[in-house]
Design an enzyme around this catalytic site. Structure first.
Site, PDB file in Angstrom:
ATOM      1  N   ASN A 283      30.866  38.069  44.004  1.00 56.70           N
ATOM      2  CA  ASN A 283      31.775  37.041  44.531  1.00 56.70           C
ATOM      3  C   ASN A 283      32.058  37.341  46.008  1.00 56.70           C
ATOM      4  O   ASN A 283      32.705  38.335  46.326  1.00 56.70           O
ATOM      5  CB  ASN A 283      33.069  37.075  43.694  1.00 56.70           C
ATOM      6  CG  ASN A 283      34.104  36.073  44.151  1.00 56.70           C
ATOM      7  OD1 ASN A 283      34.008  35.519  45.236  1.00 56.70           O
ATOM      8  ND2 ASN A 283      35.103  35.859  43.313  1.00 56.70           N
TER       9      ASN A 283
ATOM     10  N   CYS B 258      38.865  31.353  48.050  1.00 56.87           N
ATOM     11  CA  CYS B 258      37.449  31.049  47.750  1.00 56.87           C
ATOM     12  C   CYS B 258      37.052  29.591  47.985  1.00 56.87           C
ATOM     13  O   CYS B 258      35.899  29.323  48.290  1.00 56.87           O
ATOM     14  CB  CYS B 258      37.119  31.499  46.339  1.00 56.87           C
ATOM     15  SG  CYS B 258      37.470  33.249  46.107  1.00 56.87           S
TER      16      CYS B 258
ATOM     17  N   HIS C 121      31.385  27.824  43.115  1.00 57.69           N
ATOM     18  CA  HIS C 121      31.753  29.145  43.619  1.00 57.69           C
ATOM     19  C   HIS C 121      31.166  30.221  42.695  1.00 57.69           C
ATOM     20  O   HIS C 121      31.342  30.174  41.479  1.00 57.69           O
ATOM     21  CB  HIS C 121      33.278  29.239  43.680  1.00 57.69           C
ATOM     22  CG  HIS C 121      33.783  30.599  44.014  1.00 57.69           C
ATOM     23  ND1 HIS C 121      33.229  31.388  44.999  1.00 57.69           N
ATOM     24  CD2 HIS C 121      34.810  31.328  43.476  1.00 57.69           C
ATOM     25  CE1 HIS C 121      33.884  32.532  45.053  1.00 57.69           C
ATOM     26  NE2 HIS C 121      34.839  32.523  44.149  1.00 57.69           N
TER      27      HIS C 121
HETATM   28  N1  COA Z   1      33.703  48.255  32.921  1.00 57.23           N
HETATM   29  C1  COA Z   1      34.036  48.549  31.651  1.00 57.23           C
HETATM   30  N2  COA Z   1      35.138  48.099  31.047  1.00 57.23           N
HETATM   31  C2  COA Z   1      35.945  47.310  31.780  1.00 57.23           C
HETATM   32  C3  COA Z   1      35.680  46.969  33.111  1.00 57.23           C
HETATM   33  C4  COA Z   1      34.510  47.484  33.675  1.00 57.23           C
HETATM   34  N3  COA Z   1      34.147  47.215  34.956  1.00 57.23           N
HETATM   35  N4  COA Z   1      36.657  46.170  33.557  1.00 57.23           N
HETATM   36  C5  COA Z   1      37.532  46.001  32.564  1.00 57.23           C
HETATM   37  N5  COA Z   1      37.109  46.702  31.469  1.00 57.23           N
HETATM   38  C6  COA Z   1      37.735  46.796  30.172  1.00 57.23           C
HETATM   39  C7  COA Z   1      39.229  46.546  30.226  1.00 57.23           C
HETATM   40  O1  COA Z   1      39.917  47.743  30.574  1.00 57.23           O
HETATM   41  C8  COA Z   1      39.494  46.135  28.804  1.00 57.23           C
HETATM   42  O2  COA Z   1      39.551  47.280  27.993  1.00 57.23           O
HETATM   43  P1  COA Z   1      40.615  47.364  26.784  1.00 57.23           P
HETATM   44  O3  COA Z   1      40.249  46.251  25.854  1.00 57.23           O
HETATM   45  O4  COA Z   1      40.358  48.731  26.244  1.00 57.23           O
HETATM   46  O5  COA Z   1      41.940  47.183  27.438  1.00 57.23           O
HETATM   47  C9  COA Z   1      38.232  45.366  28.406  1.00 57.23           C
HETATM   48  O6  COA Z   1      37.216  45.793  29.323  1.00 57.23           O
HETATM   49  C10 COA Z   1      38.397  43.867  28.485  1.00 57.23           C
HETATM   50  O7  COA Z   1      38.990  43.563  29.737  1.00 57.23           O
HETATM   51  P2  COA Z   1      39.246  42.077  30.167  1.00 57.23           P
HETATM   52  O8  COA Z   1      39.859  42.078  31.544  1.00 57.23           O
HETATM   53  O9  COA Z   1      39.986  41.351  29.095  1.00 57.23           O
HETATM   54  O10 COA Z   1      37.739  41.537  30.231  1.00 57.23           O
HETATM   55  P3  COA Z   1      37.204  40.079  30.474  1.00 57.23           P
HETATM   56  O11 COA Z   1      36.224  39.745  29.442  1.00 57.23           O
HETATM   57  O12 COA Z   1      38.297  39.092  30.753  1.00 57.23           O
HETATM   58  O13 COA Z   1      36.382  40.262  31.830  1.00 57.23           O
HETATM   59  C11 COA Z   1      36.612  39.759  34.170  1.00 57.23           C
HETATM   60  C12 COA Z   1      37.066  40.634  33.021  1.00 57.23           C
HETATM   61  C13 COA Z   1      37.408  40.144  35.411  1.00 57.23           C
HETATM   62  C14 COA Z   1      35.117  40.022  34.398  1.00 57.23           C
HETATM   63  C15 COA Z   1      36.808  38.262  33.825  1.00 57.23           C
HETATM   64  O14 COA Z   1      38.104  38.052  33.289  1.00 57.23           O
HETATM   65  C16 COA Z   1      36.642  37.365  35.027  1.00 57.23           C
HETATM   66  O15 COA Z   1      35.596  37.311  35.622  1.00 57.23           O
HETATM   67  N6  COA Z   1      37.676  36.609  35.383  1.00 57.23           N
HETATM   68  C17 COA Z   1      37.638  35.766  36.566  1.00 57.23           C
HETATM   69  C18 COA Z   1      37.934  36.629  37.756  1.00 57.23           C
HETATM   70  C19 COA Z   1      37.542  35.981  39.033  1.00 57.23           C
HETATM   71  O16 COA Z   1      36.570  35.285  39.115  1.00 57.23           O
HETATM   72  N7  COA Z   1      38.328  36.228  40.067  1.00 57.23           N
HETATM   73  C20 COA Z   1      38.065  35.785  41.379  1.00 57.23           C
HETATM   74  C21 COA Z   1      38.455  34.388  41.511  1.00 57.23           C
HETATM   75  S1  COA Z   1      38.026  33.761  43.053  1.00 57.23           S
END
Ligand code: COA
Length: 315
Positions: free
Chosen positions: A272, A108, A242
């Site tokens: 993204n 990215c 980003h």
């Molecule tokens: N819809 C509903 N529930 C979802 C889901 C979705 N699309 N994706 C994940 N969940 C659930 C998970 O299964 C988890 O359930 P559980 O508690 O029963 O296990 C719960 O939501 C929390 O998941 P978690 O991964 O801890 O959520 P989060 O608050 O960290 O959000 C992201 C997830 C990916 C949105 C967040 O961590 C993020 O944006 N991180 C940065 C990623 C990024 O930018 N990557 C690219 C870099 S260039």
């Protein structure tokens, strides 16, 4: 160097969160609350090189330069249908570029790395003009059964034309090698001699850890670089980070203590788009006439590697 033209191109298909909820256990409410993303442009019948070429031609048109005026072409891309030649050459053939060109895969932060590369060539006296394109299709990397990753991404391309100038003030590049935070594997062609096991594994993401890295690296690098350059935060006009998650952007805004109005965003409509995110946002802001001569513009991005990169430029 100095940016004198920008361009961008997006696939025509817009996929909303509700459309994702038709085949994934997710909801518009969950995605908007956790990421700020409402919809994204997704490749259907387009080829990435055509989006890249479209962005390049728009940037060239704005700059008033011809392909033959360009001394150096840098293409940032993580994945495309072409293994070889580099996507730079595929796009070059479409738009008529014949200058030296390279491809980079810096995930990215690719646009910020590309800015640093062209500035370094310029400072070395090797070039007077440059063209950067970032063309990405991350929707072809994530598993569409994995609700934790596929909801985050969109496709697109952004480009910038640069010419002689002392507008680039400085860049900070940083790596914290940690492969298994964001990674993907693909198998290669079989040979009669291969004895190792290879696997196709779609993109894997440790979301929470990447989130922390993004906020920490963005905040630290922006503060550090501005301090190194002797530029106060309140002298900065725009900070283009980003577009990965609105909550990451909000956290950087909060930690830096800068008005959110200095952080243009398009995450809601694009998701993204990997390294294309900064130049697409740049082009959208530029075409709205947001940048005035003398404005201090900061770019900051993070991604797989883990890599992070920040640069400061005077418009
Ligand atoms: N819809 C509903 N529930 C979802 C889901 C979705 N699309 N994706 C994940 N969940 C659930 C998970 O299964 C988890 O359930 P559980 O508690 O029963 O296990 C719960 O939501 C929390 O998941 P978690 O991964 O801890 O959520 P989060 O608050 O960290 O959000 C992201 C997830 C990916 C949105 C967040 O961590 C993020 O944006 N991180 C940065 C990623 C990024 O930018 N990557 C690219 C870099 S260039």
């Amino acid at each position: 160097m100095k940016i004198i033209g920008t361009g961008s191109a997006l696939p025509k298909k817009v996929v909303t969160n509700d459309m994702l909820a038709e085949f994934l256990d997710t909801s518009d409410e969950w995605i908007v609350t956790r990421t700020g993303i409402k919809s994204r442009h997704v490749i259907t019948d387009e080829h990435l090189e055509d989006l890249g070429a479209e962005a390049v031609l728009k940037a060239l048109e704005m700059s008033g330069l011809q392909p033959s005026d360009i001394d150096f072409f840098v293409c940032s891309n993580v994945i495309s249908e072409y293994v070889t030649p580099g996507l730079s050459c595929v796009i070059a053939e479409k738009v008529g570029l014949t200058c030296p060109m390279i491809d980079i895969n810096c995930a990215c932060p690719g646009f910020v790395y590309a800015l640093d590369i062209v500035e370094t060539y310029y400072q070395a006296g090797k070039i007077k003009t440059a063209l950067i394109v970032c063309a990405e299709e991350p929707t072809r990397m994530a598993s569409w059964q994995d609700r934790g990753t596929c909801i985050l991404f969109g496709d697109g391309a952004g480009a910038a034309v640069l010419t002689a100038g002392d507008n680039m003030k400085g860049t900070l590049l940083h790596t914290e090698p940690d492969v298994y935070k964001i990674w993907q594997l693909q198998t290669l062609v079989e040979t009669p001699f291969i004895t190792k096991q290879e696997q196709n594994i779609p993109m894997q993401l440790k979301g929470r850890e990447v989130f922390r890295f993004a906020v920490n690296s963005g905040t630290t690098q922006i503060s550090q670089l501005l301090q190194d350059l002797g530029i106060a935060l309140d002298e900065v006009s725009w900070i283009l980070v980003h577009q990965a998650n609105q909550r990451i952007i909000d956290s950087i805004v909060e930690y830096l203590g800068v008005p959110a109005s200095k952080f243009p965003v398009n995450i809601a409509d694009h998701g993204n788009t990997s390294s294309a995110s900064c130049p697409i946002l740049l082009d959208e802001c530029n075409r709205k006439g947001m940048f005035k001569p003398g404005d201090i513009v900061v770019f900051s991005a993070f991604g797989a590697g883990l890599l992070s990169a920040t640069s400061v430029m005077e418009w």
